[in-house]
Scaffold this motif. Structure first.
Motif, PDB file in Angstrom:
ATOM      1  N   GLU A 134      -1.336  35.250  16.408  1.00  0.00           N
ATOM      2  CA  GLU A 134      -0.617  36.202  15.557  1.00  0.00           C
ATOM      3  C   GLU A 134       0.656  36.710  16.242  1.00  0.00           C
ATOM      4  N   LEU A 135       0.562  37.044  17.532  1.00  0.00           N
ATOM      5  CA  LEU A 135       1.768  37.482  18.259  1.00  0.00           C
ATOM      6  C   LEU A 135       2.804  36.365  18.314  1.00  0.00           C
ATOM      7  N   HIS A 136       2.345  35.148  18.498  1.00  0.00           N
ATOM      8  CA  HIS A 136       3.280  34.013  18.509  1.00  0.00           C
ATOM      9  C   HIS A 136       3.980  33.904  17.165  1.00  0.00           C
ATOM     10  N   ARG A 137       3.220  33.993  16.105  1.00  0.00           N
ATOM     11  CA  ARG A 137       3.797  33.905  14.756  1.00  0.00           C
ATOM     12  C   ARG A 137       4.821  35.013  14.524  1.00  0.00           C
ATOM     13  N   LEU A 138       4.516  36.233  14.996  1.00  0.00           N
ATOM     14  CA  LEU A 138       5.402  37.377  14.770  1.00  0.00           C
ATOM     15  C   LEU A 138       6.629  37.398  15.687  1.00  0.00           C
ATOM     16  N   THR A 139       6.575  36.696  16.806  1.00  0.00           N
ATOM     17  CA  THR A 139       7.710  36.713  17.738  1.00  0.00           C
ATOM     18  C   THR A 139       8.547  35.444  17.684  1.00  0.00           C
ATOM     19  N   PHE A 140       7.930  34.311  17.404  1.00  0.00           N
ATOM     20  CA  PHE A 140       8.676  33.054  17.367  1.00  0.00           C
ATOM     21  C   PHE A 140       8.928  32.578  15.944  1.00  0.00           C
ATOM     22  N   PHE A 141       8.302  33.206  14.953  1.00  0.00           N
ATOM     23  CA  PHE A 141       8.416  32.818  13.549  1.00  0.00           C
ATOM     24  C   PHE A 141       8.115  31.330  13.443  1.00  0.00           C
ATOM     25  N   SER A 142       9.018  30.539  12.910  1.00  0.00           N
ATOM     26  CA  SER A 142       8.765  29.094  12.838  1.00  0.00           C
ATOM     27  C   SER A 142       9.629  28.344  13.854  1.00  0.00           C
TER      28      SER A 142
END
Length: 162
Positions: A27-35
């Motif tokens: 989830e943190l990866h998704r929120l910080t790196f987006f796509s």
């Protein structure tokens, strides 16, 4: 007079093989790196979470490098935007360095593409840009390396006594 609030963050190495921890990292990866970057496999290497109270707000990971001998690859550092400005990326990088030294690695390597803030944090943390013999990322990628071995002093050590 405005009150100054000191925001305390805690950084902890976590067991990324734990399903709940892996979910938080994802989830943190998704929120910080987006796509902008694929989600790495969290079941290998070493991973950290930074917490504001009980809430995870940043993460970092290091895995053995597949491109540089006896080195760790700092594969991710992400900080939620509302927590920028608290030196969390730098603190996470230092936690990674501590683990890398315990692992016996001689250096850490990483890369950035189009991220000036991260590039400046690599400089601030003592990393130097370098050109790997076989680049592993995009043509515009900047490659970073930090030696973890103690360098000999730059001054002469001989005695001036006669």
């Amino acid at each position: 007079m405005p009150q100054i609030v000191n925001i305390a963050y805690r950084i902890r190495e976590v067991d990324s093989r734990d399903d709940e921890v892996a979910d938080v990292l994802t989830e943190l990866h998704r929120l910080t790196f987006f796509s902008g970057a694929s989600i790495p496999p969290f079941d290998g290497g070493h991973w950290w979470l930074a917490f504001r109270e009980a809430t995870p707000v940043a993460f970092a990971g290091v895995v053995p490098s597949t491109h540089v001998r006896n080195a760790g690859y700092l594969c991710r550092v992400g900080v939620l935007q509302r927590h920028w400005g608290h030196r969390l990326q730098l603190r996470l990088m230092r936690a990674v360095e501590t683990r890398a030294r315990r692992n016996g690695w001689s250096c850490l390597v990483s890369d950035t593409s189009g991220n000036i803030v991260s590039a400046n944090n690599f400089i601030r943390a003592g990393y130097r840009m370098y050109a790997p013999p076989q680049p592993w990322a995009f043509p515009e990628t900047l490659y970073w390396r930090k030696s973890l071995t103690c360098a000999p002093p730059s001054h002469s050590t001989y005695s001036k006594r006669r």
